[in-house]
Scaffold this active site. Structure first.
Site, PDB file in Angstrom:
ATOM      1  N   GLY A  26      77.270 130.948 102.425  1.00  0.00           N
ATOM      2  CA  GLY A  26      78.150 132.083 101.224  1.00  0.00           C
ATOM      3  C   GLY A  26      78.281 130.624  99.582  1.00  0.00           C
ATOM      4  O   GLY A  26      79.897 130.775  99.136  1.00  0.00           O
ATOM      5  N   GLY A  38      79.101 131.125  95.619  1.00  0.00           N
ATOM      6  CA  GLY A  38      80.126 132.496  96.087  1.00  0.00           C
ATOM      7  C   GLY A  38      80.972 131.944  94.683  1.00  0.00           C
ATOM      8  O   GLY A  38      81.597 130.726  94.384  1.00  0.00           O
ATOM      9  N   GLN A  39      82.628 132.426  93.992  1.00  0.00           N
ATOM     10  CA  GLN A  39      83.586 132.442  93.953  1.00  0.00           C
ATOM     11  C   GLN A  39      84.345 131.180  93.989  1.00  0.00           C
ATOM     12  O   GLN A  39      84.792 130.382  93.805  1.00  0.00           O
ATOM     13  CB  GLN A  39      84.182 133.346  93.498  1.00  0.00           C
ATOM     14  CG  GLN A  39      85.491 133.554  92.704  1.00  0.00           C
ATOM     15  CD  GLN A  39      85.816 133.948  92.696  1.00  0.00           C
ATOM     16  OE1 GLN A  39      86.913 134.824  93.716  1.00  0.00           O
ATOM     17  NE2 GLN A  39      87.796 133.880  91.632  1.00  0.00           N
ATOM     18  N   ILE A  98      73.123 129.211 101.162  1.00  0.00           N
ATOM     19  CA  ILE A  98      72.492 129.786 100.300  1.00  0.00           C
ATOM     20  C   ILE A  98      71.977 131.458 101.118  1.00  0.00           C
ATOM     21  O   ILE A  98      71.282 130.897 101.868  1.00  0.00           O
ATOM     22  CB  ILE A  98      72.125 128.591  98.633  1.00  0.00           C
ATOM     23  CG1 ILE A  98      70.867 128.755  99.239  1.00  0.00           C
ATOM     24  CG2 ILE A  98      72.631 128.284  98.411  1.00  0.00           C
ATOM     25  CD1 ILE A  98      69.761 128.517  98.123  1.00  0.00           C
ATOM     26  N   ASP A 100      71.764 133.236 105.831  1.00  0.00           N
ATOM     27  CA  ASP A 100      72.100 134.348 106.489  1.00  0.00           C
ATOM     28  C   ASP A 100      73.352 134.243 107.769  1.00  0.00           C
ATOM     29  O   ASP A 100      72.549 134.845 108.623  1.00  0.00           O
ATOM     30  CB  ASP A 100      70.779 135.158 106.004  1.00  0.00           C
ATOM     31  CG  ASP A 100      71.235 136.898 106.156  1.00  0.00           C
ATOM     32  OD1 ASP A 100      72.648 137.072 106.773  1.00  0.00           O
ATOM     33  OD2 ASP A 100      70.644 137.601 105.741  1.00  0.00           O
ATOM     34  N   TYR A 148      86.877 147.370 103.281  1.00  0.00           N
ATOM     35  CA  TYR A 148      86.971 145.570 103.157  1.00  0.00           C
ATOM     36  C   TYR A 148      87.712 145.384 103.980  1.00  0.00           C
ATOM     37  O   TYR A 148      87.867 144.331 105.374  1.00  0.00           O
ATOM     38  CB  TYR A 148      86.884 145.518 101.645  1.00  0.00           C
ATOM     39  CG  TYR A 148      87.788 144.238 101.649  1.00  0.00           C
ATOM     40  CD1 TYR A 148      86.429 142.830 100.979  1.00  0.00           C
ATOM     41  CD2 TYR A 148      88.881 144.100 100.941  1.00  0.00           C
ATOM     42  CE1 TYR A 148      87.229 142.034 100.701  1.00  0.00           C
ATOM     43  CE2 TYR A 148      89.154 142.551 100.595  1.00  0.00           C
ATOM     44  CZ  TYR A 148      87.723 141.392 100.439  1.00  0.00           C
ATOM     45  OH  TYR A 148      88.100 139.766 100.081  1.00  0.00           O
ATOM     46  N   LYS A 161      88.204 142.967 107.372  1.00  0.00           N
ATOM     47  CA  LYS A 161      89.273 141.517 107.262  1.00  0.00           C
ATOM     48  C   LYS A 161      90.326 141.208 108.583  1.00  0.00           C
ATOM     49  O   LYS A 161      90.128 141.220 109.521  1.00  0.00           O
ATOM     50  CB  LYS A 161      89.863 141.717 106.107  1.00  0.00           C
ATOM     51  CG  LYS A 161      89.175 141.314 104.811  1.00  0.00           C
ATOM     52  CD  LYS A 161      88.985 140.052 105.438  1.00  0.00           C
ATOM     53  CE  LYS A 161      87.807 139.645 103.555  1.00  0.00           C
ATOM     54  NZ  LYS A 161      86.986 138.341 103.588  1.00  0.00           N
ATOM     55  N   ILE A 189      92.396 135.402  93.438  1.00  0.00           N
ATOM     56  CA  ILE A 189      91.747 133.602  93.566  1.00  0.00           C
ATOM     57  C   ILE A 189      91.497 134.492  91.684  1.00  0.00           C
ATOM     58  O   ILE A 189      90.768 134.749  91.267  1.00  0.00           O
ATOM     59  CB  ILE A 189      90.617 133.318  94.365  1.00  0.00           C
ATOM     60  CG1 ILE A 189      90.951 133.887  95.209  1.00  0.00           C
ATOM     61  CG2 ILE A 189      90.888 131.913  93.993  1.00  0.00           C
ATOM     62  CD1 ILE A 189      92.567 132.637  96.500  1.00  0.00           C
TER      63      ILE A 189
HETATM   64  N1  SER Z   1      89.750 139.081  95.530  1.00  0.00           N
HETATM   65  C1  SER Z   1      89.399 140.537  96.659  1.00  0.00           C
HETATM   66  C2  SER Z   1      89.346 142.158  96.267  1.00  0.00           C
HETATM   67  O1  SER Z   1      89.859 142.327  95.398  1.00  0.00           O
HETATM   68  C3  SER Z   1      91.132 140.991  97.332  1.00  0.00           C
HETATM   69  O2  SER Z   1      91.216 139.488  98.523  1.00  0.00           O
HETATM   70  O3  SER Z   1      88.305 142.160  96.843  1.00  0.00           O
END
Ligand code: SER
Length: 320
Positions: A8, A11-12, A34, A53, A142, A146, A172
């Site tokens: 990844g 990504g950000q 990537i 992947d 999500y 996690k 973040i």
């Molecule tokens: N930045 C994430 C989100 O908003 C939270 O871990 O999904």
């Protein structure tokens, strides 16, 4: 010297973490994994690049063997709001992908970094000073991925001795790569809109407090936890880490100190709002501080100055 694979890496977090790891451990020792998104020139030209992947275990194992990888940063994930729209894909990447990473790590004796999140908590969690060890019954896909990831990572450590470690990241904030589809994204977008249009429409309501962190501290957390002395770690997956907590009004007023004619209005997104309402207002990160010396550098004031400088420069150069 470590041999690292970042999954990844466009990504950000990945785009900045890969470059930081290359600075520390040497360009050739950090492989950028990537998938579909094109990497920046800087990422592509500064060190090895491979298509990885996480849901393809053979491909992953091949890259790990080719470079003798001993440490995997697994950053592949769908953020919270996207995961609500595409729950099956979120499970596939977040859980099946992690399972593959852990299996390949077990077979090749790699350490694994797993980024958990404030999303691993839910509305039955104490939301003020959320303890390290507490109720985790998230209501989002999500969050389900996690919590599953935290449990799987701890299981692989206890059952197979795989050196798994992780942190629960808050929102973040960064100025290189935009996040996509997260609930906390507003706290990034607000800076860009303040600079570009002096106007921002906020998708979360006044009074919605969430933990946040500036990217340099997030990179430090990811690197420091993997460098921590294992004999000091009572926890592993995953540590609460935070740097600040604010609601939309507080960040708006902070930016307004620098851009007095900046205006913010509200148009609440019900999906994001209900997700945010189930997440901590502020986490207690004492365990991270005590067990591996976590100590963030940036508060809201310092972060705002830096964000506005960097984004302002890009805007002046016509890069936004
Ligand atoms: N930045 C994430 C989100 O908003 C939270 O871990 O999904």
């Amino acid at each position: 010297m470590k041999k690292i694979l970042v999954i990844g890496s466009v990504g950000q977090i990945g785009s900045e973490l890969t470059m930081k790891l290359r600075d520390i451990y040497g360009n050739d020792n950090v492989v950028a994994g990537i998938r579909k998104t094109m990497p920046s020139e800087e990422l592509a030209n500064s060190g090895p690049l491979e298509t990885v992947d996480a849901t393809n275990i053979e491909q992953l194992a091949q890259v790990v063997k080719k470079y003798n990888i001993d440490t995997i940063y697994n950053l592949a994930a769908l953020l919270s709001a996207v995961a609500e729209a595409r729950p099956q894909a979120a499970w596939n990447v977040g859980v099946n992908g992690l399972y593959n990473v852990l299996e390949v790590a077990r077979e090749n004796k790699c350490s694994v970094f797993f980024p958990s999140s404030i999303g691993a908590f839910g509305s039955s969690t104490p939301l003020d000073n959320t303890p390290q060890d507490t109720i985790q019954r998230p209501g989002t896909m999500y969050g389900v991925t996690k919590v599953t990831g935290e449990l799987l990572s701890d299981y692989y450590y206890k059952r197979f001795g795989v050196d798994t470690r992780g942190v629960r990241f808050p929102g973040i904030i960064s100025n290189l790569t935009l996040p996509g589809g997260g609930t906390t994204d507003y706290a990034v977008e607000i800076y860009y809109e303040a600079v570009k249009n002096k106007k921002f429409t906020c998708p979360l309501a006044k009074g919605t407090f969430l933990d946040m962190m500036y990217m340099p501290d997030a990179l430090k957390a990811a690197i420091d936890i993997m460098e921590a002395d294992p004999s000091k770690l009572k926890h592993r997956n995953c540590f609460n880490v935070t740097a600040m907590s604010f609601d939309p009004e507080i960040i708006y007023k902070e930016i307004k100190k620098h851009i007095p004619d900046f205006v913010m209005e509200y148009n609440v997104d019900p999906v994001k709002q209900s997700i945010a309402d189930s997440w901590p207002n502020k986490m207690d990160d004492t365990a991270a501080r005590e067990e591996w010396g976590w100590n963030p550098k940036f508060n809201l004031e310092e972060m705002t100055i830096d964000m506005l400088n960097v984004i302002g420069e890009k805007f002046k150069k016509g890069l936004l």
